[in-house]
Design an enzyme around this catalytic site. Structure first.
Site, PDB file in Angstrom:
ATOM      1  N   ALA A  74       0.749  -1.184  -0.153  1.00  0.00           N
ATOM      2  CA  ALA A  74       0.054  -0.339  -0.100  1.00  0.00           C
ATOM      3  C   ALA A  74       0.567   0.900   0.032  1.00  0.00           C
ATOM      4  O   ALA A  74       0.700   1.949   0.903  1.00  0.00           O
ATOM      5  CB  ALA A  74      -0.834   0.013   1.706  1.00  0.00           C
ATOM      6  N   LEU A  77       1.715   5.790  -3.802  1.00  0.00           N
ATOM      7  CA  LEU A  77       2.423   6.434  -4.958  1.00  0.00           C
ATOM      8  C   LEU A  77       3.231   7.167  -4.546  1.00  0.00           C
ATOM      9  O   LEU A  77       3.007   8.760  -5.315  1.00  0.00           O
ATOM     10  CB  LEU A  77       1.163   6.836  -6.209  1.00  0.00           C
ATOM     11  CG  LEU A  77       0.423   5.313  -6.567  1.00  0.00           C
ATOM     12  CD1 LEU A  77      -0.963   5.762  -8.009  1.00  0.00           C
ATOM     13  CD2 LEU A  77       1.135   4.749  -7.837  1.00  0.00           C
ATOM     14  N   ASN A 131      -1.962   4.778 -15.544  1.00  0.00           N
ATOM     15  CA  ASN A 131      -2.906   3.929 -14.379  1.00  0.00           C
ATOM     16  C   ASN A 131      -4.007   4.534 -14.157  1.00  0.00           C
ATOM     17  O   ASN A 131      -3.953   5.376 -13.758  1.00  0.00           O
ATOM     18  CB  ASN A 131      -1.356   4.038 -13.005  1.00  0.00           C
ATOM     19  CG  ASN A 131      -1.841   3.019 -12.170  1.00  0.00           C
ATOM     20  OD1 ASN A 131      -3.304   2.336 -12.131  1.00  0.00           O
ATOM     21  ND2 ASN A 131      -1.105   3.196 -10.836  1.00  0.00           N
ATOM     22  N   CYS A 134      -4.856   2.322  -9.411  1.00  0.00           N
ATOM     23  CA  CYS A 134      -4.206   1.670  -8.422  1.00  0.00           C
ATOM     24  C   CYS A 134      -4.852   1.436  -7.365  1.00  0.00           C
ATOM     25  O   CYS A 134      -6.103   2.582  -6.769  1.00  0.00           O
ATOM     26  CB  CYS A 134      -2.790   3.017  -8.076  1.00  0.00           C
ATOM     27  SG  CYS A 134      -2.042   2.466  -6.064  1.00  0.00           S
ATOM     28  N   GLY A 269       7.573  -7.707 -12.106  1.00  0.00           N
ATOM     29  CA  GLY A 269       7.067  -6.734 -11.059  1.00  0.00           C
ATOM     30  C   GLY A 269       7.819  -7.223  -9.594  1.00  0.00           C
ATOM     31  O   GLY A 269       9.511  -6.885  -9.585  1.00  0.00           O
ATOM     32  N   THR A 270       7.357  -8.034  -8.994  1.00  0.00           N
ATOM     33  CA  THR A 270       7.938  -8.690  -7.553  1.00  0.00           C
ATOM     34  C   THR A 270       9.280  -9.094  -8.176  1.00  0.00           C
ATOM     35  O   THR A 270       9.739  -9.102  -7.089  1.00  0.00           O
ATOM     36  CB  THR A 270       6.348  -8.410  -7.289  1.00  0.00           C
ATOM     37  OG1 THR A 270       5.275  -8.118  -6.603  1.00  0.00           O
ATOM     38  CG2 THR A 270       7.015 -10.270  -5.610  1.00  0.00           C
TER      39      THR A 270
HETATM   40  C1  LIG Z   1       5.441  -1.790  -4.520  1.00  0.00           C
HETATM   41  C2  LIG Z   1       4.832  -1.487  -6.099  1.00  0.00           C
HETATM   42  C3  LIG Z   1       4.483  -0.793  -5.655  1.00  0.00           C
HETATM   43  C4  LIG Z   1       3.894  -0.332  -7.493  1.00  0.00           C
HETATM   44  N1  LIG Z   1       3.466   1.097  -7.744  1.00  0.00           N
HETATM   45  C5  LIG Z   1       2.913   1.060  -8.881  1.00  0.00           C
HETATM   46  C6  LIG Z   1       2.880   2.128  -9.577  1.00  0.00           C
HETATM   47  O1  LIG Z   1       3.300   3.382  -9.097  1.00  0.00           O
HETATM   48  N2  LIG Z   1       2.082   2.148 -10.589  1.00  0.00           N
HETATM   49  C7  LIG Z   1       1.317   1.266 -11.525  1.00  0.00           C
HETATM   50  O2  LIG Z   1       0.591   1.259 -12.445  1.00  0.00           O
HETATM   51  N3  LIG Z   1       1.896  -0.253 -10.440  1.00  0.00           N
HETATM   52  C8  LIG Z   1       2.497  -0.262  -9.862  1.00  0.00           C
HETATM   53  N4  LIG Z   1       2.650  -1.716  -9.469  1.00  0.00           N
HETATM   54  C9  LIG Z   1       2.316  -2.582 -10.046  1.00  0.00           C
HETATM   55  C10 LIG Z   1       2.820  -3.339 -10.735  1.00  0.00           C
HETATM   56  O3  LIG Z   1       2.944  -2.279 -12.008  1.00  0.00           O
HETATM   57  C11 LIG Z   1       2.130  -4.692 -11.506  1.00  0.00           C
HETATM   58  O4  LIG Z   1       1.417  -4.254 -12.358  1.00  0.00           O
HETATM   59  C12 LIG Z   1       1.567  -5.950 -10.023  1.00  0.00           C
HETATM   60  O5  LIG Z   1       2.693  -5.720  -9.179  1.00  0.00           O
HETATM   61  C13 LIG Z   1       1.789  -7.384 -10.756  1.00  0.00           C
HETATM   62  O6  LIG Z   1       2.995  -7.540 -11.041  1.00  0.00           O
HETATM   63  P1  LIG Z   1       3.696  -8.318 -10.061  1.00  0.00           P
HETATM   64  O7  LIG Z   1       2.994  -9.744  -9.779  1.00  0.00           O
HETATM   65  O8  LIG Z   1       5.015  -9.452 -11.091  1.00  0.00           O
HETATM   66  O9  LIG Z   1       4.187  -7.862  -9.164  1.00  0.00           O
HETATM   67  C14 LIG Z   1       3.714  -1.699  -7.518  1.00  0.00           C
HETATM   68  C15 LIG Z   1       3.392  -3.105  -7.683  1.00  0.00           C
HETATM   69  C16 LIG Z   1       4.202  -2.909  -6.808  1.00  0.00           C
HETATM   70  C17 LIG Z   1       4.491  -4.493  -5.668  1.00  0.00           C
END
Ligand SMILES: Cc1cc2nc3c(=O)[nH]c(=O)nc-3n(C[C@H](O)[C@H](O)[C@H](O)COP(=O)(O)O)c2cc1C
Length: 311
Positions: A74, A77, A131, A134, A269-270
């Site tokens: 959480a 942003l 985005n 979120c 991502g993660t």
């Molecule tokens: C710590 C963190 C910060 C994130 N910040 C953003 C963000 O600023 N903008 C956005 O569009 N998605 C954000 N996401 C979402 C990721 O870009 C992605 O869509 C989501 O984590 C699923 O992919 P994953 O399972 O490979 O992490 C964030 C995810 C995480 C874990």
């Protein structure tokens, strides 16, 4: 005789990427933070942390908690704001020759429009990812991503003020994601990316308090991958624009699931938090897979899912 290397290049919204591997917004900083760990010139594209008009501190801690096969965040942003990004971070990024995609976030429609106008003026930014998904901010963001009319209106307004390729990032927290995908396609989105995180919650039973100060957060990592693959497959069958797959991709075989389901590219991502070299390993793994299966062009795999039963 030695075979030529397989062609990994892919086309999205008028951009040609040297391979389909991008970084997911919010998990790769502003790119430069990873320069010692990743050969940034090898990436298909770099998508930077979501940027707003003004800098934002994000939500109060605790903002991250580990979950089985994933994490709940959480962050809300937190970012340096578009002006600071342009004046400091872009200097380094523009020298790489790797397409830079800026992820934007606003509380109101007017914020998104102002951000898109600023980015439109910047020749070194290849595309905009919007985005609308979120789950961790009080206003804006997901409000546009869970309602087809709001998503369509926002896309129309942004489309009117930029000629840059426009990627709408969709939320999985909806009943029918294809409805939102079709709505943004109809208003001029050049591509869609999915999925953002799935809203979740974790409770400390001893204190009876939520583990996140924000109470709820966004679930990411391998735990969400089957949901993401399913949604990518549904959306790829519902729209004509390219789909970018995201969700729990940890290695090249995970990436292949998304490509076979119909994604033209993927985002990691993660996994960047677990192993910062994941993107490089995925690029190598995809190349090896194509060689082993004697496939000369990765595009032959995109949308190649077989659903008919044999016999
Ligand atoms: C710590 C963190 C910060 C994130 N910040 C953003 C963000 O600023 N903008 C956005 O569009 N998605 C954000 N996401 C979402 C990721 O870009 C992605 O869509 C989501 O984590 C699923 O992919 P994953 O399972 O490979 O992490 C964030 C995810 C995480 C874990």
């Amino acid at each position: 005789m030695e075979q030529p290397p397989p062609d990994l290049s892919t086309h999205i919204a008028g951009m040609t990427l040297r391979n389909p591997v991008m970084t997911a917004s919010g998990t790769f900083g502003y790119g430069g933070e990873f320069r010692e760990l990743v050969d940034l010139r090898q990436l298909g594209a770099i998508i930077v942390k979501g940027l707003s008009l003004q800098p934002s501190p994000g939500n109060p801690p605790p903002r991250i908690v580990e979950t089985p096969c994933g994490m709940l965040n959480a962050i809300g942003l937190e970012n340096i704001g578009i002006a600071e990004f342009r004046s400091t971070r872009l200097k380094f990024l523009r020298k790489l020759g790797t397409p830079i995609i800026v992820n934007i976030y606003g509380q109101r429609e007017a914020d998104y429009v102002a951000l898109a106008e600023i980015v439109d003026d910047e020749p070194d930014i290849a595309a905009i990812e919007v985005n609308i998904s979120c789950p961790n901010v009080k206003a804006g963001g997901i409000a546009f991503g869970v309602d087809a009319t709001a998503a369509a209106d926002l896309t129309r307004r942004i489309r009117a003020c930029t000629t840059k390729p426009l990627i709408l990032k969709l939320s999985p927290n909806v009943t029918d994601i294809t409805e939102i995908a079709r709505a943004v396609e109809a208003e001029g989105a050049d591509a869609v990316s999915l999925i953002n995180t799935i809203t979740g919650m974790v409770i400390n039973v001893d204190t009876r308090r939520p583990k996140l100060a924000n109470i709820t957060g966004g679930l990411s990592g391998p735990a969400i991958r089957p949901v993401a693959v399913r949604m990518v497959w549904q959306v790829a069958n519902a729209v004509a624009i390219p789909v970018i797959g995201i969700g729990g991709i940890m290695n090249h075989r995970d990436a292949l699931e998304f490509l076979i389901a119909g994604a033209s590219a993927i985002q990691v991502g993660t996994a960047n938090f677990v192993n910062p070299g994941t993107t490089m390993e995925i690029i190598d793994g995809l190349e090896d897979f194509l060689r082993t299966h004697e496939i000369s062009d990765i595009n032959a795999l995109i949308g190649s899912l077989e659903t008919k039963t044999a016999g």
